[in-house]
Motif scaffolding. Sequence first.
Motif, PDB file in Angstrom:
ATOM      1  N   GLU A  83      -2.872   8.442  -4.644  1.00 36.84           N
ATOM      2  CA  GLU A  83      -3.774   7.334  -4.341  1.00 36.84           C
ATOM      3  C   GLU A  83      -3.080   6.260  -3.500  1.00 36.84           C
ATOM      4  O   GLU A  83      -3.662   5.705  -2.574  1.00 36.84           O
ATOM      5  CB  GLU A  83      -4.306   6.713  -5.633  1.00 36.84           C
ATOM      6  CG  GLU A  83      -5.246   7.600  -6.408  1.00 36.84           C
ATOM      7  CD  GLU A  83      -4.551   8.514  -7.404  1.00 36.84           C
ATOM      8  OE1 GLU A  83      -5.240   9.056  -8.278  1.00 36.84           O
ATOM      9  OE2 GLU A  83      -3.320   8.684  -7.305  1.00 36.84           O
ATOM     10  N   THR A  84      -1.814   5.966  -3.844  1.00 36.49           N
ATOM     11  CA  THR A  84      -1.069   4.956  -3.099  1.00 36.49           C
ATOM     12  C   THR A  84      -0.761   5.443  -1.691  1.00 36.49           C
ATOM     13  O   THR A  84      -0.895   4.694  -0.715  1.00 36.49           O
ATOM     14  CB  THR A  84       0.222   4.584  -3.837  1.00 36.49           C
ATOM     15  OG1 THR A  84      -0.092   4.159  -5.164  1.00 36.49           O
ATOM     16  CG2 THR A  84       0.964   3.466  -3.114  1.00 36.49           C
ATOM     17  N   CYS A  85      -0.321   6.707  -1.578  1.00 37.26           N
ATOM     18  CA  CYS A  85      -0.037   7.263  -0.253  1.00 37.26           C
ATOM     19  C   CYS A  85      -1.286   7.242   0.625  1.00 37.26           C
ATOM     20  O   CYS A  85      -1.218   6.915   1.815  1.00 37.26           O
ATOM     21  CB  CYS A  85       0.486   8.689  -0.386  1.00 37.26           C
ATOM     22  SG  CYS A  85       2.139   8.821  -1.104  1.00 37.26           S
ATOM     23  N   ALA A  86      -2.426   7.589   0.045  1.00 35.10           N
ATOM     24  CA  ALA A  86      -3.681   7.582   0.811  1.00 35.10           C
ATOM     25  C   ALA A  86      -4.059   6.167   1.221  1.00 35.10           C
ATOM     26  O   ALA A  86      -4.593   5.946   2.318  1.00 35.10           O
ATOM     27  CB  ALA A  86      -4.794   8.218  -0.014  1.00 35.10           C
ATOM     28  N   GLU A  87      -3.794   5.202   0.364  1.00 37.35           N
ATOM     29  CA  GLU A  87      -4.096   3.809   0.675  1.00 37.35           C
ATOM     30  C   GLU A  87      -3.287   3.342   1.880  1.00 37.35           C
ATOM     31  O   GLU A  87      -3.818   2.696   2.801  1.00 37.35           O
ATOM     32  CB  GLU A  87      -3.769   2.953  -0.543  1.00 37.35           C
ATOM     33  CG  GLU A  87      -4.138   1.498  -0.438  1.00 37.35           C
ATOM     34  CD  GLU A  87      -3.827   0.754  -1.723  1.00 37.35           C
ATOM     35  OE1 GLU A  87      -2.738   0.153  -1.818  1.00 37.35           O
ATOM     36  OE2 GLU A  87      -4.658   0.778  -2.642  1.00 37.35           O
ATOM     37  N   VAL A  88      -2.000   3.667   1.895  1.00 39.10           N
ATOM     38  CA  VAL A  88      -1.148   3.306   3.035  1.00 39.10           C
ATOM     39  C   VAL A  88      -1.624   4.041   4.283  1.00 39.10           C
ATOM     40  O   VAL A  88      -1.662   3.470   5.386  1.00 39.10           O
ATOM     41  CB  VAL A  88       0.327   3.641   2.734  1.00 39.10           C
ATOM     42  CG1 VAL A  88       1.206   3.349   3.954  1.00 39.10           C
ATOM     43  CG2 VAL A  88       0.831   2.838   1.534  1.00 39.10           C
ATOM     44  N   ALA A  89      -2.008   5.307   4.126  1.00 38.81           N
ATOM     45  CA  ALA A  89      -2.498   6.091   5.261  1.00 38.81           C
ATOM     46  C   ALA A  89      -3.747   5.453   5.877  1.00 38.81           C
ATOM     47  O   ALA A  89      -3.898   5.411   7.100  1.00 38.81           O
ATOM     48  CB  ALA A  89      -2.805   7.519   4.810  1.00 38.81           C
TER      49      ALA A  89
END
Length: 228
Positions: A83-89
């Motif tokens: 979820e965090t990686c997708a948010e940064v993406a």
Amino acid sequence: MRLSADLQAFQIKLGHDFRRPELLVRALTHPSIATATRPDNQRLEFLGDRVLGLVMSEALLMADRAASEGQLAPRFNTLVRKETCAEVARELGIGDVLRLGRSEMLSGGRRKEALLADAMEAVIAAVYRDAGFEVAKALVLRLWGNRVTEVRADARDPKTSLQEWAQARGLPPPSYTEIAREGPPHEPRFTIAVRLASGEEEQAKAGSKRAAEQTAARTLLARLETTS
């Protein structure tokens, strides 16, 4: 190799000028469009996950020198989860430059959390292979920004915390029920209810069942802790 105009713009936004631009192209190539001469980003995603983990492990140790392993582990999980990686993406606009097959594009692949997270990790690996660990580390810390310093002192999964709250009071684990599912198949919205045997209940809506369960658990736990 010369990057297309959209990838040149993305490179500027990313803040890294690739000496080997083919690494960036590969990092943004989903398996749905890969060929024998156009490899996908899965191997880079595997590597990027490890680079991200090392960067975050070191950053957390430096941010709180007195924290125990038990305190650091949930913070780490919060920072590296999909979820965090997708948010940064999303903040970077990775979805706009993903190379996808037609079926993935039609099914909303540019907005899918798993695809965005994998691509983010692949981009981290591409920077690592292009310029080394220190450059990749600086990039990750810049992109994650305040998330590292503001990660909650107790970043444990709210579902786990709620279950422990219930067990401490002799109650069985909370139950989670899907109340509704709305929206198109490629962009669903789930409404989930969490309920304790003692009767307390909360509902939450999110783009995945897991996220809705977590939000519902967090909301219920906050209410219980306020009233207890």
